[in-house]
Design a protein around this motif. Structure first.
Motif, PDB file in Angstrom:
ATOM      1  N   SER B 182       0.994  -1.080  -0.138  1.00  0.00           N
ATOM      2  CA  SER B 182       0.109   0.118  -0.045  1.00  0.00           C
ATOM      3  C   SER B 182       0.897   1.189  -0.017  1.00  0.00           C
ATOM      4  O   SER B 182       2.198   1.175   0.259  1.00  0.00           O
ATOM      5  N   VAL B 183       0.287   2.378  -0.211  1.00  0.00           N
ATOM      6  CA  VAL B 183       0.840   3.689  -0.201  1.00  0.00           C
ATOM      7  C   VAL B 183       1.985   3.796   1.040  1.00  0.00           C
ATOM      8  O   VAL B 183       2.818   4.153   0.977  1.00  0.00           O
ATOM      9  N   ALA B 184       1.188   3.694   2.228  1.00  0.00           N
ATOM     10  CA  ALA B 184       1.685   3.775   3.576  1.00  0.00           C
ATOM     11  C   ALA B 184       2.888   3.088   3.575  1.00  0.00           C
ATOM     12  O   ALA B 184       3.925   3.339   4.226  1.00  0.00           O
ATOM     13  N   GLU B 185       2.628   1.773   3.289  1.00  0.00           N
ATOM     14  CA  GLU B 185       3.854   0.699   3.576  1.00  0.00           C
ATOM     15  C   GLU B 185       4.771   1.165   2.629  1.00  0.00           C
ATOM     16  O   GLU B 185       6.035   0.981   3.046  1.00  0.00           O
ATOM     17  N   ARG B 186       4.562   1.667   1.275  1.00  0.00           N
ATOM     18  CA  ARG B 186       5.537   1.959   0.407  1.00  0.00           C
ATOM     19  C   ARG B 186       6.543   3.037   1.247  1.00  0.00           C
ATOM     20  O   ARG B 186       7.946   2.946   1.134  1.00  0.00           O
ATOM     21  N   ARG B 187       5.853   4.015   1.780  1.00  0.00           N
ATOM     22  CA  ARG B 187       6.559   5.194   2.521  1.00  0.00           C
ATOM     23  C   ARG B 187       7.441   4.634   3.639  1.00  0.00           C
ATOM     24  O   ARG B 187       8.535   5.011   3.585  1.00  0.00           O
ATOM     25  N   GLN B 188       6.786   3.806   4.322  1.00  0.00           N
ATOM     26  CA  GLN B 188       7.761   3.134   5.365  1.00  0.00           C
ATOM     27  C   GLN B 188       8.795   2.165   5.071  1.00  0.00           C
ATOM     28  O   GLN B 188       9.918   2.276   5.493  1.00  0.00           O
ATOM     29  N   THR B 189       8.433   1.811   3.708  1.00  0.00           N
ATOM     30  CA  THR B 189       9.470   0.850   3.372  1.00  0.00           C
ATOM     31  C   THR B 189      10.685   1.437   2.851  1.00  0.00           C
ATOM     32  O   THR B 189      11.875   1.400   3.040  1.00  0.00           O
ATOM     33  N   ALA B 190      10.234   2.670   2.073  1.00  0.00           N
ATOM     34  CA  ALA B 190      11.402   3.541   1.608  1.00  0.00           C
ATOM     35  C   ALA B 190      12.426   4.112   2.823  1.00  0.00           C
ATOM     36  O   ALA B 190      13.561   4.155   2.681  1.00  0.00           O
ATOM     37  N   ASP B 191      11.719   4.504   3.960  1.00  0.00           N
ATOM     38  CA  ASP B 191      12.375   5.049   5.080  1.00  0.00           C
ATOM     39  C   ASP B 191      13.140   3.950   5.732  1.00  0.00           C
ATOM     40  O   ASP B 191      14.406   3.927   5.813  1.00  0.00           O
ATOM     41  N   LEU B 192      12.581   2.715   5.605  1.00  0.00           N
ATOM     42  CA  LEU B 192      13.387   1.470   6.224  1.00  0.00           C
ATOM     43  C   LEU B 192      14.604   1.205   5.265  1.00  0.00           C
ATOM     44  O   LEU B 192      15.941   1.165   5.709  1.00  0.00           O
ATOM     45  N   LEU B 193      14.360   1.457   3.970  1.00  0.00           N
ATOM     46  CA  LEU B 193      15.696   1.088   3.087  1.00  0.00           C
ATOM     47  C   LEU B 193      16.850   2.086   3.233  1.00  0.00           C
ATOM     48  O   LEU B 193      17.919   1.713   3.372  1.00  0.00           O
ATOM     49  N   ARG B 194      16.367   3.523   3.582  1.00  0.00           N
ATOM     50  CA  ARG B 194      17.401   4.627   3.592  1.00  0.00           C
ATOM     51  C   ARG B 194      18.132   4.152   5.067  1.00  0.00           C
ATOM     52  O   ARG B 194      19.432   4.248   5.154  1.00  0.00           O
ATOM     53  N   ARG B 195      17.331   3.796   6.037  1.00  0.00           N
ATOM     54  CA  ARG B 195      18.282   3.594   7.310  1.00  0.00           C
ATOM     55  C   ARG B 195      19.039   2.369   6.939  1.00  0.00           C
ATOM     56  O   ARG B 195      20.252   2.271   7.615  1.00  0.00           O
ATOM     57  N   ILE B 196      18.680   1.045   6.415  1.00  0.00           N
ATOM     58  CA  ILE B 196      19.452  -0.006   6.670  1.00  0.00           C
ATOM     59  C   ILE B 196      20.648   0.057   5.581  1.00  0.00           C
ATOM     60  O   ILE B 196      21.446  -0.713   5.771  1.00  0.00           O
ATOM     61  N   THR B 197      20.628   1.128   4.679  1.00  0.00           N
ATOM     62  CA  THR B 197      21.531   0.877   3.620  1.00  0.00           C
ATOM     63  C   THR B 197      22.810   1.906   3.902  1.00  0.00           C
ATOM     64  O   THR B 197      23.661   2.141   2.873  1.00  0.00           O
ATOM     65  N   ARG B 198      22.643   2.522   5.130  1.00  0.00           N
ATOM     66  CA  ARG B 198      23.848   3.411   5.561  1.00  0.00           C
ATOM     67  C   ARG B 198      25.328   2.785   5.407  1.00  0.00           C
ATOM     68  O   ARG B 198      26.138   3.228   4.730  1.00  0.00           O
TER      69      ARG B 198
END
Lengths: 382, 249, 308
Positions: B182-198
């Motif tokens: 869902s759109v909300a989940e997408r936003r959360q996932t993008a956020d998650l990806l940014r954090r884990i890819t540091r």
């Protein structure tokens, strides 16, 4: 083992299940039936070893072997070879043209003991061989198949072919194996008559003891991370592989463990029934062992024991009174267990009995306070 | 063909695989830097998933070389590649439905990976703490003891990402991580990806160009097993060949 | 083992055992074709396949009795009628079984294996109740008796040649059905993508039922052929099931050509070795050989490398 460790290994419900089974096998049955029937039950229990192994391989790991009779047979033949050598002392076989070798060898014009029979003069070697030879054989099959990612129905068919090959080989090589009659006329173990009632009692309790050893090992494996890995592999093998595990090693391990269990069962069969023959090795007995496991519940090690007992008891009763009905019943059982209750008796128990018992227990406790006995009795139906 | 040693985390050179004569990946070369987020885009059948399959050893290359921190991966077995530090998420969520979220993460914890190790594995404080940490990161902290099959599609995707994170891989490969969300989940996932890819390099396969623009350092466009274009999301969007492939038919 | 024979003798032995093997080959091919269609195309393990074959054999036996009692003048042609009846009987039973049992078990191959094993036990007991436990044999019509003398030692039985041409004809018909007919296209499309095939208007349930029926029907014809080389008993089918599965797996489950080639290899190997070794040892060696090859090449001899 620490108390906490014990609690993880045997959560309350499992512990009660084990205790109930122990009470039934150690106290109730020996008191309730005569030695002839108890000996029969002991024979059924030897199949339970195979069924418990199948719960690990098939139920947990999704590896269906249709060749467990091979390992049951190897264990049984190992034991039978030792007993046969003892029964074929030169004094006992003085009328043969070559005294001191088993009678069937003499009938087949063999004049000396084949080399692979020699070490079976030793009981220590025999006991080791009973466990190690089938495990090694399972290891070879396992490496050859699982390292090349053969699984599912292909594995089932190839193990079935192995069972066919071994049976044909045993029947064909009469001079070395006793042929289609198997190895019969076994008398003593280190001079002690294995046909007496006393011996039958002792073997029965030995069988129960060994079964509990196997159940304990199986319980440990299931509660360890390896047990959860098996379930994970059954569901999503690639994910396990891409989590850094060499999947084949785990399959080989559990297949070998199942083979070792089956072999112990086979050896106990020889001791209690007094012979070993290819009719216990081939395709038909192997697939019947799967049905013991399926009827008990392919996910429950205790269920497997009950499955082996119930199906074999039904087989004996039905084939005594209505022999022509037995195959119909067996066939119907195969179909029903697959179509109607895939989790077998254990599944039926946890679906229908357990909630009911819990309900009753709750109201009982509310009325008079807790009582462990009621729970124990209720669990007998598991 | 063997590639030279480089400073790149991943160096793919001359990679080719053919299935009965059909070249799904054809003479492909690309390089991924340390801490880079690389997104691979391309029309269906371009060979995107096959590239990931090749890197993680699921498919054997016909020719070419894949070097991860200068170690040749094409000769290694899947579990060895994972242990070397490459994690891969599949397109459809691959989790163990009969096990709980906790057990899913625990199995992925990188210890006790041999038969004996798995038999004596203990849930000690380190395991518990790490599982907690990861569960918090993937928004599943309250669902630790839920059977995984009861999770929603998006939660399953997160769980699989978490199962990779607990292994702390140096190279993380994600095959369409936001598909079906869902759109909300997408936003959360993008956020998650940014954090884990540091602190790690990431390769992502994705269709959603808006999502791509949001996360990508560099975009590689695949077409018929070959590289069509490579560059920043903006550059790639303007590339005429890319426009033709995506809109021309 | 060859040392005791001269070269010309060896040639004759090979030729003779080769022809003898051709009959076994024919039964294998017919059995395996049915099994390969069911397993390869539908992924269902039919352990009762041998019992479908035996149904065909019993139908042939009944037909021959009816002809002998009521139409002795037409006895020479009973075999053709029997074959058709065997096909219809086994096929109809197959379609019934698919409806009652198999369709509930798609995607659970190990469970189909167990359920069809149960079915095989029930069928065996039915045969035993109806036809008795003793094996029955059929009388061959005169024109199938005898053999053709090729050289001094080599002679070829006529029924063998007949059975083989039957096997080849049926293989050709199946190949044409599968690869040329509209129905074959439907079957293959259902195999490759069931939801899509359903979406474009193929009645997948009907295709499944017919495929299973066809496979079982061919097993029935195999049963007819079987009556010429062996006598029929309730459990005769079970003896063939493992061999037949190995034939199918060895050939690569998806490939009809592979099935035929592997049936040929296995039957010839077994038949040739039988002359030099005991029957049981040649069987053991053949099975070991096949299992060994399968360990080296689990996907079978004739299968394509495909994208996963």
């Amino acid at each position: 083992m620490s108390y906490a460790g014990f609690k993880t290994l045997f959560p309350k419900s499992d512990l009660i299940g084990f205790a109930v089974l122990a009470v039934i096998l150690v106290i109730v049955l020996p008191l309730a039936v005569d030695i002839f029937r108890l000996n029969l039950i002991g024979k059924y229990l030897t199949y339970a070893f195979v069924a418990v192994g199948l719960v690990l391989c098939w139920g947990s790991g999704g590896i269906l072997s249709l060749g467990q009779g091979v390992f049951f047979g190897l264990g049984g033949y190992g034991m039978a070879m030792f007993l046969k050598l003892e029964a074929s002392s030169p004094e006992n076989t003085a009328i043969q043209s070559t005294p001191g070798i088993p009678d069937f060898m003499d009938w087949n014009q063999l004049t000396e003991l084949p080399w692979f029979w020699e070490p079976f003069h030793s009981l220590t070697f025999t006991v080791l061989a009973i466990v190690l030879v089938p495990s090694l054989f399972a290891y070879i099959i396992g490496v050859a198949m699982f390292k090349r990612r053969v699984g599912g129905v292909y594995f089932a068919i190839i193990t079935q072919a192995v069972a066919a090959i071994l049976t044909i080989l045993i029947i064909g090589q009469q001079g070395y194996t006793g042929g289609v009659n198997g190895i019969t006329d076994l008398r003593t173990l280190n001079g002690w008559d294995i046909r007496s009632d006393e011996a039958k009692y002792i073997f029965y309790f030995l069988c129960v003891f060994l079964l509990f050893v196997c159940l304990g090992v199986a319980q440990y494996v299931r509660k360890s991370k390896l047990g959860r890995l098996l379930v994970a592999m059954r569901e999503m093998e690639d994910r396990v592989r891409f989590s850094g595990y060499d999947v084949s090693n785990f399959k080989i391990f559990v297949f070998c463990l199942g083979a070792a269990f089956a072999a112990v069962g086979g050896a106990m069969f020889t001791l209690q029934v007094g012979f070993m023959s290819p009719t216990l090795v081939g395709i038909v007995p192997s697939i019947e062992m799967v049905i013991f496991c399926a009827v008990g519940g392919r996910l429950s090690i205790l269920g497997a024991v009950y499955g082996a007992l119930v199906v074999n008891w039904a087989k004996t009763t039905l084939s005594e009174s209505f022999p022509e009905l037995w195959l119909f019943a067996m066939g119907a059982l195969f179909i029903a267990v697959v179509m109607a209750f895939p989790n077998g008796l254990a599944g039926l128990y946890s679906k229908y009995c357990e909630p009911y018992i819990k309900q009753k227990l709750k109201s009982f406790r509310a009325g008079r306070g807790g009582d462990v006995m009621a729970e124990g009795v209720a669990h007998e139906r598991q | 063909m063997s590639a030279s040693n480089t400073d790149f985390v991943l160096a793919v050179e001359g990679l080719t695989v053919s299935f009965d004569g059909f070249k799904a990946v054809n003479d492909l070369s690309f390089y991924v830097d340390k801490n880079e987020i690389r997104v691979i885009v391309g029309p269906n059948g371009a060979g995107k998933t096959t590239v990931l399959d090749l890197i993680c050893g699921r498919t054997k290359a016909t020719d070419g070389s894949i070097k991860f921190r200068n170690r040749e991966l094409t000769k290694m077995k899947e579990h060895q590649i994972v242990r070397a530090g490459v994690g891969r998420k599949f397109q459809t969520p691959s989790i163990y439905g009969d096990l709980s979220v906790f057990e899913n993460l625990e199995i992925s914890f990188p210890r006790g990976r041999s038969v004996f190790g798995a038999l004596v594995f203990k849930r000690d404080a380190e395991v518990l703490q790490r599982v907690d940490e990861i569960a918090d990161m993937i928004f599943l902290k309250d669902l630790l003891h839920t059977p995984a099959e009861l999770l929603s599609h998006g939660q399953k995707q997160w769980l699989e990402i978490g199962m990779l994170l607990i292994q702390d891989p140096e190279l993380l490969m994600l095959d369409e991580p936001v598909a079906g969300m869902s759109v909300a989940e997408r936003r959360q996932t993008a956020d998650l990806l940014r954090r884990i890819t540091r602190d790690r390099s990431v390769i992502v396969i994705e269709h959603d160009m808006q999502f791509v623009a949001e996360i990508a350092d560099k975009v590689t466009v695949l077409h018929q097993g070959k590289i069509l274009a490579e560059g920043s999301a903006e550059e790639v969007k303007k590339d005429e060949k890319v426009i033709e492939v995506y809109l021309g038919h | 083992m060859f040392a005791d024979y001269s070269t010309s003798e060896l040639m004759s032995i090979f030729a003779m055992q080769g022809f003898a093997g051709l009959i076994l080959f024919s039964v294998f091919v017919l059995m395996a074709l049915g099994l390969a269609i069911i397993f390869g195309q539908m992924g269902v393990i039919n352990m009762a396949h041998g019992e479908f074959m035996i149904l065909g054999a019993y139908v042939t036996y009944l037909t021959s009795n009816v002809f002998a009692d009521y139409m002795p003048s037409l006895f020479g042609s009973y075999f053709f009628i029997a074959m058709i009846l065997a096909f219809i009987a086994a096929g109809a039973l197959g379609m019934f079984v698919e409806w009652a049992l198999i369709r509930h078990l798609y995607k659970r191959p190990l469970d189909t294996l167990l359920a069809t094993w149960g079915l095989s036990l029930i069928l065996q007991q039915i045969y035993r109740s109806v036809f008795g436990a003793r094996e029955v044999g059929v009388t061959l019509p005169d024109w199938l008796m005898g053999s053709i003398q090729l050289t001094d030692i080599v002679e070829v039985p006529i029924n063998g040649i007949f059975v083989m041409s039957l096997a080849i004809t049926i293989s050709l018909i199946v190949a044409i059905l599968m690869y040329k007919s509209r129905w074959g296209i439907q079957v293959r499309s259902v195999v490759q993508n069931r939801p899509m095939a359903g979406a474009v208007g193929i009645n997948t349930a009907r295709v499944d039922r017919l495929t299973f029926g066809l496979g079982c029907g061919i097993a029935g014809v195999a049963g007819s052929a079987f009556t010429m080389i062996g006598s029929t008993g309730p459990t005769s089918g079970q003896l063939y099931i493992v061999d037949t599965f190995l034939v199918v797996v060895f050939g690569g489950a998806q490939s009809l050509l592979g099935t035929i080639a592997s049936a040929f290899t296995i039957s010839q190997a077994q038949s040739t070795m039988e002359f030099f070794l005991s029957g049981s040892m040649s069987k053991v060696l053949t099975l070991l050989f096949v299992v060994g090859i399968l360990m080296l090449r689990p996907q079978g001899l004739f299968s394509l490398k495909v994208r996963r």
